[in-house]
Design a protein around this motif. Structure first.
Motif, short mmCIF file in Angstrom:
data_model
loop_
_atom_site.label_atom_id
_atom_site.label_comp_id
_atom_site.label_asym_id
_atom_site.label_seq_id
_atom_site.Cartn_x
_atom_site.Cartn_y
_atom_site.Cartn_z
N GLN A 1 0.86 -1.19 0.00
CA GLN A 1 0.00 0.00 0.00
C GLN A 1 0.89 1.23 0.00
N ARG A 2 0.42 2.30 -0.64
CA ARG A 2 1.20 3.55 -0.71
C ARG A 2 0.43 4.68 -0.07
N GLY A 3 1.15 5.49 0.70
CA GLY A 3 0.54 6.66 1.30
C GLY A 3 0.45 7.80 0.30
N PRO A 4 -0.17 8.90 0.70
CA PRO A 4 -0.29 10.07 -0.18
C PRO A 4 1.07 10.54 -0.68
N GLY A 5 1.18 10.73 -1.98
CA GLY A 5 2.40 11.25 -2.58
C GLY A 5 3.49 10.24 -2.83
N ALA A 6 3.31 9.00 -2.44
CA ALA A 6 4.33 7.97 -2.67
C ALA A 6 4.15 7.42 -4.08
N GLU A 7 5.06 7.79 -4.98
CA GLU A 7 4.88 7.46 -6.39
C GLU A 7 6.09 6.77 -7.03
N ARG A 8 7.17 6.57 -6.27
CA ARG A 8 8.38 5.98 -6.85
C ARG A 8 8.18 4.52 -7.23
N PHE A 9 7.29 3.82 -6.52
CA PHE A 9 7.07 2.40 -6.76
C PHE A 9 5.58 2.13 -6.92
N SER A 10 5.27 0.98 -7.51
CA SER A 10 3.89 0.58 -7.72
C SER A 10 3.54 -0.59 -6.80
N ASP A 11 2.26 -0.81 -6.59
CA ASP A 11 1.82 -1.94 -5.78
C ASP A 11 2.38 -3.24 -6.36
N GLY A 12 2.91 -4.08 -5.48
CA GLY A 12 3.46 -5.36 -5.91
C GLY A 12 4.93 -5.34 -6.26
N ASP A 13 5.54 -4.15 -6.38
CA ASP A 13 6.96 -4.08 -6.70
C ASP A 13 7.81 -4.73 -5.62
N ARG A 14 8.89 -5.36 -6.04
CA ARG A 14 9.87 -5.93 -5.10
C ARG A 14 10.83 -4.84 -4.64
N VAL A 15 10.88 -4.62 -3.33
CA VAL A 15 11.68 -3.53 -2.80
C VAL A 15 12.47 -4.01 -1.57
N MET A 16 13.47 -3.22 -1.20
CA MET A 16 14.25 -3.50 0.01
C MET A 16 14.72 -2.17 0.58
N ALA A 17 15.08 -2.18 1.88
CA ALA A 17 15.45 -0.92 2.51
C ALA A 17 16.08 -1.17 3.87
N ILE A 18 16.87 -0.18 4.33
CA ILE A 18 17.23 -0.10 5.73
C ILE A 18 16.13 0.71 6.43
N VAL A 19 15.85 0.35 7.68
CA VAL A 19 14.85 1.06 8.48
C VAL A 19 15.42 1.27 9.87
N ALA A 20 14.83 2.19 10.62
CA ALA A 20 15.31 2.46 11.98
C ALA A 20 14.84 1.41 12.98
N GLY A 21 13.92 0.56 12.57
CA GLY A 21 13.39 -0.50 13.42
C GLY A 21 12.12 -1.05 12.81
N GLY A 22 11.65 -2.20 13.33
CA GLY A 22 10.38 -2.75 12.89
C GLY A 22 10.43 -3.66 11.70
N ALA A 23 11.63 -4.07 11.24
CA ALA A 23 11.72 -4.89 10.03
C ALA A 23 11.27 -6.33 10.25
N GLN A 24 11.40 -6.83 11.47
CA GLN A 24 11.10 -8.24 11.72
C GLN A 24 9.61 -8.42 12.02
N ALA A 25 8.82 -8.17 10.99
CA ALA A 25 7.36 -8.20 11.09
C ALA A 25 6.78 -8.53 9.73
N GLU A 26 5.51 -8.87 9.72
CA GLU A 26 4.86 -9.17 8.43
C GLU A 26 4.64 -7.92 7.60
N LEU A 27 4.51 -6.77 8.25
CA LEU A 27 4.31 -5.49 7.57
C LEU A 27 5.23 -4.45 8.19
N ALA A 28 5.72 -3.53 7.37
CA ALA A 28 6.58 -2.47 7.88
C ALA A 28 6.39 -1.21 7.04
N LEU A 29 6.49 -0.07 7.71
CA LEU A 29 6.41 1.22 7.03
C LEU A 29 7.81 1.69 6.65
#
Length: 314
Positions: A68-96
């Motif tokens: 799901q994409r929030g308002p203004g998030a346009e770099r990627f489309s639904d279903g795209d394969r992505v990866m990232a570093i985050v400040a926390g919360g990665a070990q979950a089924e969903l992450a922002l």
């Protein structure tokens, strides 16, 4: 959603409310999340997440699909394969994740491999190139060459045309680190293999004095780990004589703008190497989400080449 949750230094998998993406944010359905030393410290209350990140859900790197994409998030489309570093919360089924730090997963990478890329490769790329300025034909020393960051640094240094030496404590892993492109040696006596133009310090203070002895004129020491100790003595006369530089770095507390810059550097310099197979992602072991305790125990046991990764079913 289900997520790894820290409760009195124990790790349990609990239900949490599904996150909702805000402006510029992307909700990622996580498929794999790498483990890092910071997770071990956070579990024990020694390395709390920065403000705005989940305090009870660990995890600094992830790979998954845009859900799901929030308002203004346009770099990627639904279903795209992505990866990232985050400040926390990665070990979950969903992450922002803010879209500016997201990177596309190269087609040839599995979910497990992609889940072990963002933190370790970004850390290595940022430390030895952006900060220490490693150049063609220079000599790079990587302390702790068998770990996730170490194996990434060895390969990136080799790909840049540097000569790479790596200290590896476990004799049984030295040949495997050598296969990645380094002269793999025992930690004791590393000074004899110098001088080094760039030293990536993943062990900490015990190496401080010998790092100075081994440093080339104009050399740079990048400190990104202190697991072996955080305090020691430094002979500034030696640093002055070598016209050297020593600096430290962490990724986790950096503001969004700086993290976005590291993601763009990864896209330019590292993702093409992963995509063409000239750099690979060593995986030591994988565990399902419900076996997170075993995964952390395996990480802390050491004697591994590469990364430990949690696999998270969609």
């Amino acid at each position: 959603m289900r997520a790894v949750t820290i409760r009195d230094e124990r790790l349990i998998v609990e239900q949490h409310p599904d996150p909702v993406p805000g402006a510029g944010e992307v909700l990622v359905r996580v498929r794999a999340a790498g483990l890092n030393g910071a997770d071990m410290h956070q579990r024990r209350g020694r390395y709390p997440a920065p403000p705005g990140a989940p305090q009870d859900i660990p995890g600094l790197e992830l790979a998954g699909e845009v859900a799901q994409r929030g308002p203004g998030a346009e770099r990627f489309s639904d279903g795209d394969r992505v990866m990232a570093i985050v400040a926390g919360g990665a070990q979950a089924e969903l992450a922002l994740v803010h879209e500016r730090v997201l990177m596309a997963v190269p087609d040839n990478l599995t979910w497990v491999e992609a889940g072990a890329v963002p933190e370790v490769f970004t850390t290595a790329q940022d430390a030895i190139f952006t900060q220490a300025g490693l150049r063609l034909a220079e000599h790079l020393l990587v302390h702790g060459g068998a770990g996730g960051v170490g194996t990434a640094a060895v390969q990136l240094g080799r790909a840049a045309g540097a000569r790479v030496t790596a200290t590896v404590r476990d004799p049984e892993l030295r040949d495997r680190v050598a296969e990645l492109g380094a002269n793999a040696i025992a930690p004791a006596g590393f000074v004899e293999h110098g001088p080094f133009d760039v030293i990536l310090e993943l062990v900490g203070a015990p190496n401080l004095a010998d790092n100075m002895n081994a440093l080339n004129i104009g050399g740079r020491v990048a400190v990104i780990g202190v697991g072996g100790g955080a305090t020691g003595e430094l002979d500034l006369r030696m640093l002055m004589a070598k016209r050297g530089r020593i600096h430290g770095s962490t990724l986790r507390p950096r503001p969004l703008e700086e993290k976005a810059l590291t993601a763009r550097a990864m896209e330019r310099a590292v993702l093409p190497l992963l995509a063409d197979g000239s750099v690979r992602v060593p995986i030591a072991a994988t565990y399902p989400l419900d076996q997170v305790e075993e995964a952390y125990e395996r990480f802390q046991a050491g004697h591994k080449l590469g990364n430990i990764v949690l696999e998270i079913d969609p």
